[in-house]
Design an enzyme around this catalytic site. Sequence first.
Site, PDB file in Angstrom:
ATOM      1  N   ASP A  59       0.869  -1.176   0.000  1.00  0.00           N
ATOM      2  CA  ASP A  59       0.000   0.000   0.000  1.00  0.00           C
ATOM      3  C   ASP A  59       0.906   1.227   0.000  1.00  0.00           C
ATOM      4  O   ASP A  59       2.137   1.121  -0.160  1.00  0.00           O
ATOM      5  CB  ASP A  59      -1.010  -0.039   1.163  1.00  0.00           C
ATOM      6  CG  ASP A  59      -0.371   0.184   2.528  1.00  0.00           C
ATOM      7  OD1 ASP A  59       0.869   0.331   2.612  1.00  0.00           O
ATOM      8  OD2 ASP A  59      -1.116   0.214   3.533  1.00  0.00           O
ATOM      9  N   CYS A  92       3.189  -3.105   4.030  1.00  0.00           N
ATOM     10  CA  CYS A  92       2.365  -1.942   4.388  1.00  0.00           C
ATOM     11  C   CYS A  92       3.123  -1.190   5.480  1.00  0.00           C
ATOM     12  O   CYS A  92       4.346  -1.320   5.583  1.00  0.00           O
ATOM     13  CB  CYS A  92       0.945  -2.341   4.779  1.00  0.00           C
ATOM     14  SG  CYS A  92       0.777  -3.395   6.234  1.00  0.00           S
ATOM     15  N   THR A 115       2.890  -1.490   8.855  1.00  0.00           N
ATOM     16  CA  THR A 115       3.318  -2.422   9.903  1.00  0.00           C
ATOM     17  C   THR A 115       3.490  -3.857   9.415  1.00  0.00           C
ATOM     18  O   THR A 115       4.099  -4.660  10.118  1.00  0.00           O
ATOM     19  CB  THR A 115       2.258  -2.471  11.021  1.00  0.00           C
ATOM     20  OG1 THR A 115       1.014  -2.898  10.424  1.00  0.00           O
ATOM     21  CG2 THR A 115       2.070  -1.113  11.682  1.00  0.00           C
ATOM     22  N   HIS A 144       8.789 -24.338   8.634  1.00  0.00           N
ATOM     23  CA  HIS A 144       7.861 -25.061   9.519  1.00  0.00           C
ATOM     24  C   HIS A 144       6.395 -24.868   9.145  1.00  0.00           C
ATOM     25  O   HIS A 144       5.610 -25.803   9.260  1.00  0.00           O
ATOM     26  CB  HIS A 144       8.049 -24.596  10.974  1.00  0.00           C
ATOM     27  CG  HIS A 144       9.330 -25.084  11.591  1.00  0.00           C
ATOM     28  ND1 HIS A 144       9.553 -25.063  12.950  1.00  0.00           N
ATOM     29  CD2 HIS A 144      10.452 -25.600  11.033  1.00  0.00           C
ATOM     30  CE1 HIS A 144      10.762 -25.547  13.207  1.00  0.00           C
ATOM     31  NE2 HIS A 144      11.332 -25.871  12.058  1.00  0.00           N
ATOM     32  N   HIS A 191       5.655 -31.348  10.792  1.00  0.00           N
ATOM     33  CA  HIS A 191       5.278 -30.103  10.106  1.00  0.00           C
ATOM     34  C   HIS A 191       4.067 -30.275   9.187  1.00  0.00           C
ATOM     35  O   HIS A 191       3.109 -29.496   9.277  1.00  0.00           O
ATOM     36  CB  HIS A 191       6.480 -29.509   9.366  1.00  0.00           C
ATOM     37  CG  HIS A 191       7.629 -29.195  10.275  1.00  0.00           C
ATOM     38  ND1 HIS A 191       7.481 -28.447  11.427  1.00  0.00           N
ATOM     39  CD2 HIS A 191       8.931 -29.547  10.226  1.00  0.00           C
ATOM     40  CE1 HIS A 191       8.649 -28.353  12.039  1.00  0.00           C
ATOM     41  NE2 HIS A 191       9.538 -29.011  11.343  1.00  0.00           N
TER      42      HIS A 191
HETATM   43  C1  RB5 Z   1      -1.698   2.901   6.586  1.00  0.00           C
HETATM   44  O1  RB5 Z   1      -1.674   4.102   7.268  1.00  0.00           O
HETATM   45  C2  RB5 Z   1      -1.475   1.751   7.541  1.00  0.00           C
HETATM   46  O2  RB5 Z   1      -2.549   1.630   8.400  1.00  0.00           O
HETATM   47  C3  RB5 Z   1      -1.261   0.458   6.776  1.00  0.00           C
HETATM   48  O3  RB5 Z   1      -0.182   0.591   5.910  1.00  0.00           O
HETATM   49  C4  RB5 Z   1      -0.911  -0.761   7.608  1.00  0.00           C
HETATM   50  O4  RB5 Z   1       0.125  -0.498   8.483  1.00  0.00           O
HETATM   51  C5  RB5 Z   1      -2.042  -1.439   8.245  1.00  0.00           C
HETATM   52  O5  RB5 Z   1      -1.866  -2.482   8.896  1.00  0.00           O
END
Ligand code: RB5
Length: 152
Positions: free
Chosen positions: A8, A65, A67, A98, A134
């Site tokens: 994203d 993204c 996080t 695994h 596994h």
């Molecule tokens: C975008 O601001 C952020 O929320 C997205 O990239 C991500 O981290 C969501 O989990």
Amino acid sequence: MKIAVGCDHAGFAIKNAVIEHIKKKGLEYTDVGTYSSNSCHYPVYASAVCEKILSGECELGILICGTGIGMSIAANKHKGIRAACCSDTFSARLTREHNDANVLCFGERVVGIGLALDLVDAFLDAEYMNSGNHPVRVKMLSEIEEGTFTSK
Ligand code: RB5
């Protein structure tokens, strides 16, 4: 091996470096976007990568993204996808070995470019250990998806 790559807006800055790295490793890739830093919705790109894997066009996927968490939650809603959000190379390697994870997720706001490329190496260079307990456990994951698994 062909890798599906998606991000994203919060993962956009690192995606091209990941793609260049995949090319240097001699692997094929498909880039499902996003293609700018304009705000967008991570489930769209998570789904696009999962569709490439589930159709058989790509073997593995990488999703970035802010996080890595939103991407991994969205990806894991797809039957047949085992997505792992990693910020250390040990986990990135072990989730292939695994869990037979087929999607690596990480956060551009969590890891720097150097660690991101190390995560990609750890994940792509590892192989699923299809023996012992596994496969028994990975089969249980599929049964949970199918609604046929019981913990009793
Ligand atoms: C975008 O601001 C952020 O929320 C997205 O990239 C991500 O981290 C969501 O989990």
